[in-house]
Design a protein around this motif. Structure first.
Motif, mmCIF file in Angstrom:
data_model
loop_
_atom_site.group_PDB
_atom_site.id
_atom_site.type_symbol
_atom_site.label_atom_id
_atom_site.label_comp_id
_atom_site.label_asym_id
_atom_site.label_seq_id
_atom_site.Cartn_x
_atom_site.Cartn_y
_atom_site.Cartn_z
ATOM 1 N N GLU A 14 2.704 3.632 8.917
ATOM 2 C CA GLU A 14 1.419 3.172 9.409
ATOM 3 C C GLU A 14 0.777 4.375 8.516
ATOM 4 O O GLU A 14 0.782 5.741 9.615
ATOM 5 C CB GLU A 14 1.287 2.409 10.225
ATOM 6 C CG GLU A 14 2.165 1.581 10.456
ATOM 7 C CD GLU A 14 2.882 1.922 11.226
ATOM 8 O OE1 GLU A 14 3.161 2.697 11.371
ATOM 9 O OE2 GLU A 14 3.472 0.860 11.676
ATOM 10 N N SER A 15 -1.095 4.256 8.845
ATOM 11 C CA SER A 15 -1.986 5.154 8.181
ATOM 12 C C SER A 15 -2.327 6.061 9.030
ATOM 13 O O SER A 15 -2.152 5.820 11.035
ATOM 14 C CB SER A 15 -2.884 5.004 7.958
ATOM 15 O OG SER A 15 -3.793 3.783 8.617
ATOM 16 N N LEU B 185 -5.455 8.445 17.313
ATOM 17 C CA LEU B 185 -5.806 6.833 18.022
ATOM 18 C C LEU B 185 -4.249 7.065 18.102
ATOM 19 O O LEU B 185 -3.451 6.084 18.631
ATOM 20 C CB LEU B 185 -6.084 5.542 18.350
ATOM 21 C CG LEU B 185 -7.531 5.701 18.181
ATOM 22 C CD1 LEU B 185 -8.449 4.516 18.380
ATOM 23 C CD2 LEU B 185 -7.780 6.230 18.862
ATOM 24 N N GLY C 261 -3.369 -2.301 19.852
ATOM 25 C CA GLY C 261 -2.313 -2.377 18.846
ATOM 26 C C GLY C 261 -0.633 -0.861 19.608
ATOM 27 O O GLY C 261 0.264 -1.439 19.504
ATOM 28 N N ILE D 292 -7.433 -3.634 10.040
ATOM 29 C CA ILE D 292 -8.367 -2.874 9.360
ATOM 30 C C ILE D 292 -8.812 -3.049 8.197
ATOM 31 O O ILE D 292 -8.272 -3.862 7.030
ATOM 32 C CB ILE D 292 -7.591 -1.588 9.057
ATOM 33 C CG1 ILE D 292 -6.696 -0.339 10.436
ATOM 34 C CG2 ILE D 292 -7.710 -0.105 7.965
ATOM 35 C CD1 ILE D 292 -5.650 -0.025 10.544
ATOM 36 N N THR E 265 1.089 -1.139 0.230
ATOM 37 C CA THR E 265 -0.341 0.304 0.044
ATOM 38 C C THR E 265 0.954 1.157 0.044
ATOM 39 O O THR E 265 2.150 0.933 -0.005
ATOM 40 C CB THR E 265 -0.839 -0.382 1.380
ATOM 41 O OG1 THR E 265 -0.467 0.866 1.899
ATOM 42 C CG2 THR E 265 -1.559 -1.072 1.692
ATOM 43 N N VAL F 86 2.519 1.032 3.953
ATOM 44 C CA VAL F 86 3.509 -0.372 4.425
ATOM 45 C C VAL F 86 3.030 -0.926 4.159
ATOM 46 O O VAL F 86 1.971 -0.906 3.501
ATOM 47 C CB VAL F 86 4.174 -0.273 5.963
ATOM 48 C CG1 VAL F 86 4.300 0.869 6.558
ATOM 49 C CG2 VAL F 86 2.161 -1.030 6.996
ATOM 50 N N HIS G 235 -9.847 -2.719 4.189
ATOM 51 C CA HIS G 235 -8.950 -1.887 3.305
ATOM 52 C C HIS G 235 -10.300 -2.224 2.524
ATOM 53 O O HIS G 235 -10.418 -3.413 1.558
ATOM 54 C CB HIS G 235 -8.131 -2.255 2.718
ATOM 55 C CG HIS G 235 -6.469 -2.614 3.290
ATOM 56 N ND1 HIS G 235 -6.836 -3.381 4.966
ATOM 57 C CD2 HIS G 235 -5.789 -1.574 3.799
ATOM 58 C CE1 HIS G 235 -5.944 -3.134 5.183
ATOM 59 N NE2 HIS G 235 -4.973 -1.726 5.255
ATOM 60 N N ILE H 257 -15.224 -0.534 13.902
ATOM 61 C CA ILE H 257 -13.882 -1.540 13.052
ATOM 62 C C ILE H 257 -13.070 -0.370 12.277
ATOM 63 O O ILE H 257 -13.698 0.793 11.980
ATOM 64 C CB ILE H 257 -14.711 -2.038 11.622
ATOM 65 C CG1 ILE H 257 -13.280 -2.539 10.623
ATOM 66 C CG2 ILE H 257 -16.053 -1.141 11.334
ATOM 67 C CD1 ILE H 257 -14.162 -3.878 10.203
HETATM 68 O O1 TXA Z 1 -1.074 1.555 6.634
HETATM 69 C C1 TXA Z 1 -1.676 1.231 7.674
HETATM 70 O O2 TXA Z 1 -2.740 0.935 8.327
HETATM 71 C C2 TXA Z 1 -0.643 -0.271 7.635
HETATM 72 C C3 TXA Z 1 -1.614 -0.803 6.049
HETATM 73 C C4 TXA Z 1 -1.990 -2.476 5.511
HETATM 74 O O3 TXA Z 1 -2.768 0.033 5.676
HETATM 75 N N1 TXA Z 1 -1.853 -1.358 8.353
HETATM 76 C C5 TXA Z 1 -1.537 -1.065 9.308
HETATM 77 O O4 TXA Z 1 -2.209 -2.138 10.674
HETATM 78 O O5 TXA Z 1 -1.070 -0.826 10.498
HETATM 79 P P1 TXA Z 1 -1.572 -2.813 12.394
HETATM 80 O O6 TXA Z 1 -2.544 -3.251 12.436
HETATM 81 O O7 TXA Z 1 -0.145 -2.849 11.899
HETATM 82 O O8 TXA Z 1 -1.734 -1.581 12.395
HETATM 83 C C6 TXA Z 1 -3.237 -1.282 13.108
HETATM 84 C C7 TXA Z 1 -3.900 -0.432 14.481
HETATM 85 C C8 TXA Z 1 -3.339 -1.601 16.158
HETATM 86 O O9 TXA Z 1 -2.434 -0.756 16.502
HETATM 87 C C9 TXA Z 1 -4.739 -0.993 16.625
HETATM 88 O O10 TXA Z 1 -5.090 -1.571 17.659
HETATM 89 C C10 TXA Z 1 -5.887 -0.455 15.347
HETATM 90 O O11 TXA Z 1 -5.030 -0.093 14.274
HETATM 91 N N2 TXA Z 1 -6.938 -0.828 15.550
HETATM 92 C C11 TXA Z 1 -7.585 -1.457 13.795
HETATM 93 N N3 TXA Z 1 -8.852 -1.125 14.105
HETATM 94 C C12 TXA Z 1 -9.260 -0.766 16.084
HETATM 95 C C13 TXA Z 1 -10.676 -0.080 15.902
HETATM 96 N N4 TXA Z 1 -12.078 -0.726 15.453
HETATM 97 N N5 TXA Z 1 -10.619 0.018 17.203
HETATM 98 C C14 TXA Z 1 -9.608 0.560 17.766
HETATM 99 N N6 TXA Z 1 -7.848 0.517 17.037
HETATM 100 C C15 TXA Z 1 -8.032 0.062 16.351
#
Ligand code: TXA
Ligand code: MG
Length: 349
Positions: free
Chosen positions: A180-181, A194, A229, A66, A34, A37, A68, A119
């Motif tokens: 990351e985003s 967050l 996370g 997340i 993406t 990352v 997509h 979500i």
């Molecule tokens: O840029 C990005 O966001 C990348 C690319 C692949 O899209 N994804 C990413 O995902 O960094 P991840 O899983 O490494 O980090 C996602 C973060 C985690 O800290 C998770 O706890 C938080 O987002 N998160 C996801 N869904 C959530 C929700 N419903 N409520 C609160 N935090 C959430």
């Protein structure tokens, strides 16, 4: 398992795209590029595949993924309603590195959301995801690294962490943003950031006015940040990381190196291009450039690669320059502080 590699660095092949989409629908997990990352994706409708993501990454099961999407029409499959502020941000920043957390539809898998009733959703700005994600394919994905290591910003990073553990890896070259985003939750009146990213808090405020910061971002230690996370030590290379001032006092650096008996050839100083000269009196250490201090976007895009390179070079001590904590500097320092576990040389913030 032999991992399949799809090389789309120079050319995207239609037959391979068809194969990838079919594999997702058959419940395979595949890493994809993406603009932020690399992600490790599964079809949102396949709980078994989603569980395999957690296993492959060794990710705690309470840490949500997340969703997509490639198409705004897909939103209605994920949430019952879209608040006005969320809509304004989608219009302005999607496709792009902004994840918006909303109340989820009951029917959405709670395996993907780590048991939460919300979500996170984003529409990546990347030609490959744009082609793969369609009206009937939404991919849930975390970053495609082993939990705890820096997020992958290239094919080789993903391969290094997940080879033989996942079905496939799509090579789309290097990720332009490199971190990351930005994550913004909009479930109450007051939106809350967050996780900071390259879409800055200042930019969000320009569009929707007031925006709060989750308390985990304010330097307080909290047991329960809103993004699960964020409570884990993240982005960490194997070496010990020390945050230094810009143009850090050379005596203080030398003193630390001597006190800790650091081996200079396994020690790196990561600084802005303009400051490389400043450190040149410390002989024997490795100097790594973050690019110009006037272009932090570039520095951010190198950050994880630099941390991973330090690992491959067996660097044991990494000194890295700090920045002001505003605009892009807020996201930069968020990642640097995590990598360093808040370890400031001399304790000076
Ligand atoms: O840029 C990005 O966001 C990348 C690319 C692949 O899209 N994804 C990413 O995902 O960094 P991840 O899983 O490494 O980090 C996602 C973060 C985690 O800290 C998770 O706890 C938080 O987002 N998160 C996801 N869904 C959530 C929700 N419903 N409520 C609160 N935090 C959430
Ligand atoms: Mg991650």
């Amino acid at each position: 398992m032999d991992t399949k590699y799809y090389d789309f660095k120079n050319k995207i092949e239609d037959e391979k795209i068809t194969e990838i989409i079919k594999a997702f629908k058959d419940g395979e997990i595949i890493a994809f590029p993406t603009e932020t990352v690399y992600g490790l994706g599964a079809d949102i409708n396949n709980d078994k595949a989603i569980r395999n993501i957690f296993k492959a990454k060794n990710r705690p099961v309470d840490n949500p993924l997340i969703a997509h999407i490639g198409n705004i029409d897909n939103l209605e499959k994920l949430v019952d309603s879209v608040p006005k502020k969320a809509k304004m941000l989608m219009d302005k920043f999607w496709p792009g590195p902004l994840t918006i957390v909303l109340k989820k539809k009951d029917s959405i898998s709670s395996v993907a959301t780590g048991g939460l009733n919300t979500i996170g959703i984003r529409m990546p700005n990347h030609i490959i995801t744009e082609i793969i994600l369609s009206k009937d394919l939404t991919i849930v994905a975390p970053s495609a690294n082993i939990s705890g290591s820096p997020s992958p910003t290239s094919f080789s990073h993903v391969k290094n962490d997940l080879d033989r553990l996942i079905y496939g890896i799509i090579n789309g070259g290097e990720c332009l943003e490199g971190i990351e985003s930005t994550i913004l939750e909009i479930t109450d009146d007051k939106p809350v950031v967050l996780r900071p990213g390259t879409i800055t808090i200042e930019e969000l405020r320009e569009v929707i006015g007031e925006v709060d910061l989750d308390s985990s971002l304010l330097g307080k230690s909290v047991d329960k940040p809103k993004a699960p996370g964020m409570k884990y030590r993240h982005y960490a290379p194997k070496g010990e990381v020390y945050i230094i001032q810009e143009r850090e006092n050379i005596e203080a650096l030398n003193k630390k190196i001597a006190e800790e008996g650091m081996d200079k050839k396994n020690t790196a100083i990561v600084s802005f291009e303009e400051n490389l000269n400043h450190y040149s009196t410390i002989r024997g250490v490795k100097n790594i450039s973050l690019g110009s201090r006037n272009d932090l976007k570039e520095g951010i895009s190198y950050l994880y690669s630099i941390l991973r390179d330090c690992d491959s070079l067996n660097i044991e001590n990494i000194f890295i320059e700090k920045t002001e904590e505003n605009n892009l500097g807020f996201a930069y320092m968020n990642r640097v502080k995590k990598a360093a576990n808040n370890n400031f040389l001399r304790g000076v913030r």
